[in-house]
Write a protein that holds these residues in place. Structure first.
Motif, mmCIF file in Angstrom:
data_model
loop_
_atom_site.group_PDB
_atom_site.id
_atom_site.type_symbol
_atom_site.label_atom_id
_atom_site.label_comp_id
_atom_site.label_asym_id
_atom_site.label_seq_id
_atom_site.Cartn_x
_atom_site.Cartn_y
_atom_site.Cartn_z
ATOM 1 N N GLY A 696 -15.580 70.318 70.498
ATOM 2 C CA GLY A 696 -15.885 70.760 71.856
ATOM 3 C C GLY A 696 -14.787 71.636 72.438
ATOM 4 O O GLY A 696 -13.652 71.680 71.955
ATOM 5 N N TYR A 697 -15.132 72.315 73.511
ATOM 6 C CA TYR A 697 -14.163 73.141 74.248
ATOM 7 C C TYR A 697 -14.454 72.994 75.732
ATOM 8 O O TYR A 697 -15.588 73.219 76.182
ATOM 9 N N ASN A 698 -13.436 72.587 76.467
ATOM 10 C CA ASN A 698 -13.546 72.465 77.927
ATOM 11 C C ASN A 698 -14.733 71.571 78.330
ATOM 12 O O ASN A 698 -15.466 71.864 79.281
ATOM 13 N N GLY A 699 -14.937 70.490 77.563
ATOM 14 C CA GLY A 699 -15.976 69.529 77.930
ATOM 15 C C GLY A 699 -17.356 69.814 77.376
ATOM 16 O O GLY A 699 -18.290 69.046 77.626
ATOM 17 N N VAL A 700 -17.513 70.924 76.656
ATOM 18 C CA VAL A 700 -18.821 71.273 76.092
ATOM 19 C C VAL A 700 -18.721 71.281 74.566
ATOM 20 O O VAL A 700 -17.871 71.968 74.008
ATOM 21 N N ASN A 701 -19.582 70.514 73.919
ATOM 22 C CA ASN A 701 -19.592 70.433 72.462
ATOM 23 C C ASN A 701 -20.964 70.845 71.954
ATOM 24 O O ASN A 701 -21.949 70.125 72.136
ATOM 25 N N LEU A 702 -21.029 72.007 71.338
ATOM 26 C CA LEU A 702 -22.299 72.525 70.839
ATOM 27 C C LEU A 702 -22.713 71.906 69.509
ATOM 28 O O LEU A 702 -23.807 72.183 69.013
ATOM 29 N N LEU A 703 -21.855 71.050 68.944
ATOM 30 C CA LEU A 703 -22.155 70.482 67.628
ATOM 31 C C LEU A 703 -22.452 68.992 67.673
ATOM 32 O O LEU A 703 -22.759 68.386 66.646
ATOM 33 N N PHE A 704 -22.393 68.385 68.872
ATOM 34 C CA PHE A 704 -22.632 66.948 68.911
ATOM 35 C C PHE A 704 -23.236 66.548 70.249
ATOM 36 O O PHE A 704 -22.873 67.078 71.307
ATOM 37 N N ARG A 705 -24.164 65.608 70.187
ATOM 38 C CA ARG A 705 -24.708 64.961 71.370
ATOM 39 C C ARG A 705 -25.107 63.547 70.979
ATOM 40 O O ARG A 705 -25.358 63.253 69.809
ATOM 41 N N ASN A 706 -25.171 62.679 71.974
ATOM 42 C CA ASN A 706 -25.515 61.280 71.695
ATOM 43 C C ASN A 706 -27.007 61.077 71.496
ATOM 44 O O ASN A 706 -27.443 60.297 70.676
ATOM 45 N N GLY A 707 -27.831 61.793 72.317
ATOM 46 C CA GLY A 707 -29.277 61.621 72.264
ATOM 47 C C GLY A 707 -29.955 62.671 71.396
ATOM 48 O O GLY A 707 -29.307 63.457 70.693
ATOM 49 N N ALA A 708 -31.296 62.704 71.506
ATOM 50 C CA ALA A 708 -32.077 63.639 70.695
ATOM 51 C C ALA A 708 -32.392 64.923 71.440
ATOM 52 O O ALA A 708 -32.764 65.918 70.840
#
Length: 844
Positions: A696-708
């Protein structure tokens, strides 16, 4: 009190000049100090406010540049993460390949192997964005089968079913599709608890069976009604609607006078609507009605209004030859909004007195033969109905009526009897009928009175009566030898002058071409060992003294000498079983299929307690294959031909064929090397998950999320100050689970488990490469917009400055000139004062 000081005109003029010069000098010095010639709205309103607007927009865009810069860094962080993830995936693949190459299984007991797998079908294409399924004609339904296609269940995806998961069916998301699919699966007794739908990180919908093993079967295809493909296909030919065409053309006008009406019900499979057409039926919401004489256009409007108001999806129109064919020209055509063979549409005529003998095309009236009466010499002509009005009183309820055409002495009169007809004649011929209305259930005598009242009102000398012997309604001519006819043109009462009937029109079901299903079977559990398997040779063909036809892939068991391809089958050290492959088990057909031969063999295998469930027969690539169902070196098969006909196993006297299964690694044991590599593999999957979570960068992670849901880590970048120009960069879930990488549970002790892992890694690599390309494209767009915004800010700032900035060279010159002018003014004032003092000296 007046001032005691008096200034001369010259002094006053010089002072004013000096004051003006000082003001100009102050303005010039202010411009030199600030660099601006317009510092307030008082200086130049137009330039000031225009400059303010340009500067404000420049400031807004400058604020957005920080967001764009963060966006660029976020994408670059994600792209760097993908690069690192690919390296870890490559390491995991190398580890799995090393494990696959190891065959050093030790001795002992097999600890396990690959678990039995479910049947899984995945759509061939991803769903991007949202789908417009806002009507029944926009259909994404799928057919699903759990028994190899013998029985199918349709999961409907259209506006009627998706309303339960979204209020806007024009923008249906993949998550909403899956919710709707699982809801219908849970409500279907054939599917509930046996299969589930899901959406992968690649945007493709998958179906997975609950059952595992080779017996688990699953096939999914686009429905015959489908017009939208969600990855499982749709008919190559666009599905068509169901239609019903009336039996007769609608007249230019439909007679609805004197209470005439037409009533019928229409069903679309979900809703049944009763449609009533009479003179007061509304045609729109503005107060329009059909009236006594309704045009065909208004009849259609009235039908569609009632259907629409009731929520039906059926629509009506007047058919044309060009669109609907000559057989439908001028007739009412009802069309379903739903498409395909499942589209439902039916019409049930209830009653009709409108529009003559054929009504509006959904009713008929056939006059009885003999109702047209020719006069005979010396005889008074009569026409008699076939219903006894004394014992069968007619009902006039529901708008029922009867219409008669009476021609007496060359004069034709038309009378209509319904519940509102009056039952008493006027005093003189031509007088209007009087008395009381017949109502819904009059007596036969009352009906006769009402008929005579109308005949008298029309000055007809014909009369009506009840036949004394039959009780039928009788029309009698005014005198003997008078030309007389009495004909019923419409009769829904049932007075015996004809037969009233109803027709539902001609029906045409919707059409849709079949779609090839995506088929999947589960796999049995395996420890990496192999089964015992014997595969026969290609059987001799009919062209070479054999019984096999290579063109049809069928066997010929006919002929004078019946073929016999029997053989013996032995499993391990068990008893040898004779498998009869002859006309006794297959019949004497000339074209016996491979499936029939395999079935005959399997039936005999399953009838033997020693072989049942342990051995199977099938044709693989047109060759007969006998195989054990269990794995391992303790599985041995022996097959020996015992007949005179070769179906690939030879003939009697040939050497027996044997086969033995193998154990994992060549022995029943575990491999410590594989166990070590499995541990390394699982550690790499853990690192993949951690790597994705740290990208992630500055609170945004385009490669991971908890949900679907992709909304959880979607990056929105705003390009203009109004927020109308944006870019949504959807994130992915690229931890081990999101990439479809499963940890080994059996320490890589089976080749099947390792091969499954390698397939997962290959799919993960494809996903990483595809997403890297997507991020690269997005980065290019953002950087291009970033450069555009920087240049635009510069243009806005320059334009603002041009409106307010001062020309410093000009202002410096002005300052110098004003200073000189001020000095001269001071000198002139001094001279004026000196001259004044000279005059005072003279006065002294």
């Amino acid at each position: 009190m007046s001032s005691s000081i008096t200034l001369t005109a010259a002094t006053r003029q010089n002072l004013l000049s000096l004051q003006g010069t000082a003001d100009l000098l102050t303005t010039t010095q202010n411009r030199l100090s600030t660099g601006k010639k317009v510092t307030s709205a008082l200086d130049n309103p137009t330039n000031f406010f225009t400059s303010q607007s340009l500067s404000a927009r420049s400031s807004d865009l400058s604020g957005l540049l920080d967001g764009l810069s963060n966006g660029v860094q976020t994408i670059q962080a994600a792209n760097q993460g993908i690069t690192s993830l690919q390296k870890l995936v490559d390491s995991a693949k190398s580890t799995a390949q090393q494990a696959l190459a190891d065959k050093s299984g030790g001795k002992g007991t097999i600890l396990g192997g690959v678990a039995a797998q479910s049947a899984v079908t995945t759509g061939t294409s991803a769903i991007t964005g949202t789908l417009d399924l806002s009507s029944l004609a926009k259909d994404a339904s799928v057919d699903i089968s759990l028994d190899g296609g013998a029985t199918k269940s349709t999961l409907r995806l259209d506006s009627s079913t998706l309303k339960s998961v979204t209020t806007d069916t024009s923008k249906v998301t993949t998550d909403q599709l899956v919710t709707a699919l699982n809801g219908q699966i849970a409500a279907n007794s054939n599917l509930a608890g046996k299969v589930s739908a899901s959406i992968g990180t690649n945007g493709r919908i998958s179906f997975t069976t609950t059952d595992t093993g080779a017996a688990a079967k699953l096939s999914v295809s686009g429905s015959l009604n489908a017009t939208t493909d969600i990855g499982f296909g749709k008919p190559a030919t666009t599905p068509t609607a169901a239609t019903v065409v009336a039996g007769a053309a609608l007249g230019a006008t439909t007679d609805l006078s004197n209470g005439k009406s037409s009533v019928f019900s229409i069903t679309d499979g979900n809703k049944s609507v009763s449609v009533t057409l009479n003179s007061t039926t509304a045609t729109d919401n503005l107060g329009g009605t059909l009236g006594d004489s309704a045009t065909d256009a208004n009849v259609i409007k009235a039908i569609n209004k009632q259907l629409s108001d009731a929520g039906s999806t059926i629509t009506a129109k007047i058919g044309t030859t060009a669109v609907d064919g000559a057989a439908a020209n001028g007739k009412i055509v009802l069309t379903s909004q739903d498409l395909g063979p499942d589209a439902q549409l039916s019409i049930n005529p209830i009653s009709n007195t409108a529009g003559g003998a054929t009504g509006i095309g959904f009713s008929t009236f056939t006059a009885s033969p003999g109702t047209v009466v020719a006069p005979a010499t010396g005889v008074t002509a009569k026409a008699t109905g076939g219903v006894d009005l004394r014992t069968t009183p007619p009902s006039l309820a529901g708008g029922k009526s009867a219409t008669f055409s009476i021609t007496d002495a060359g004069t034709t009169k038309t009378i209509t009897i319904d519940s509102r007809s009056l039952d008493t004649a006027g005093t003189n011929p031509g007088d209007a009928a009087t008395g009381a209305a017949l109502g819904d259930n009059p007596t036969g005598a009352k009906i006769v009175s009402a008929i005579n009242a109308q005949l008298k009102a029309q000055s007809s000398a014909a009369v009506a009566s009840i036949d004394a012997s039959t009780g039928g309604l009788v029309f009698t001519a005014s005198a003997a030898n008078v030309a007389f006819t009495a004909s019923a043109t419409n009769d829904t009462i049932g007075l015996g002058f004809g037969t009233a009937g109803a027709t539902s029109g001609s029906f045409a079901a919707g059409f849709g071409a079949a779609v090839t299903a995506i088929v999947a079977n589960g796999t049995d559990a395996s420890d990496g060992s192999s089964k015992a398997s014997i595969t026969g040779a290609t059987p001799p063909t009919t062209a070479n003294s054999g019984i096999y036809n290579t063109t049809t892939n069928k066997f010929d068991f006919s002929g004078g000498t019946p073929p016999n391809a029997s053989f013996t089958l032995q499993l391990g050290s068990g008893a040898s079983k004779l498998i009869d492959v002859s006309t006794a088990t297959l019949g004497s057909g000339a074209a016996v299929s491979q499936a029939s031969v395999a079935k005959a063999i399997n039936d005999q295998i399953n009838a033997d307690t020693g072989l049942q469930g342990k051995v199977t027969a099938s044709f693989v690539n047109n060759k007969l294959t006998i195989q054990s169902t269990a794995f391992g070196s303790d599985q041995t098969l022996t097959v020996k031909a015992a007949g005179s006909t070769d179906i690939g196993l030879g003939v009697s006297g040939a050497v027996a064929q044997t086969s033995a299964g193998t154990d994992i690694g060549g022995s029943k044991g575990t491999s410590s090397t594989r166990s070590t590599l499995a541990t390394q593999y699982n550690n790499l999957l853990t690192q993949i998950s951690q790597q994705a979570q740290d990208a992630g960068y500055n609170g945004v992670n385009l490669l991971f999320r908890n949900g679907a849901s992709a909304n959880e880590n979607t990056l929105r970048l705003t390009f203009n100050e109004k927020g109308t120009s944006t870019l949504d960069i959807a994130g992915v879930k690229f931890d081990a689970d999101g990439l479809g990488l499963k940890a080994t549970t059996n320490n890589f002790q089976s080749d099947d488990e390792i091969n499954t892992a390698l397939n997962q890694l290959t799919t993960a690599t494809a996903s990483l490469r595809a997403q890297s390309s997507t991020f690269g494209s997005n980065l290019s767009v953002v950087q291009n917009r970033q450069d555009f915004s920087k240049n635009l800010i510069n243009i806005l700032d320059t334009g603002s400055a041009n409106l307010t900035n001062a020309d410093l060279n000009e202002e410096a010159a002005n300052s110098q000139a004003l200073s000189t002018r001020q000095s001269i003014g001071i000198s002139a004032l001094s001279l004026a004062n000196t001259a004044q003092q000279g005059i005072l000296q003279l006065l002294r």
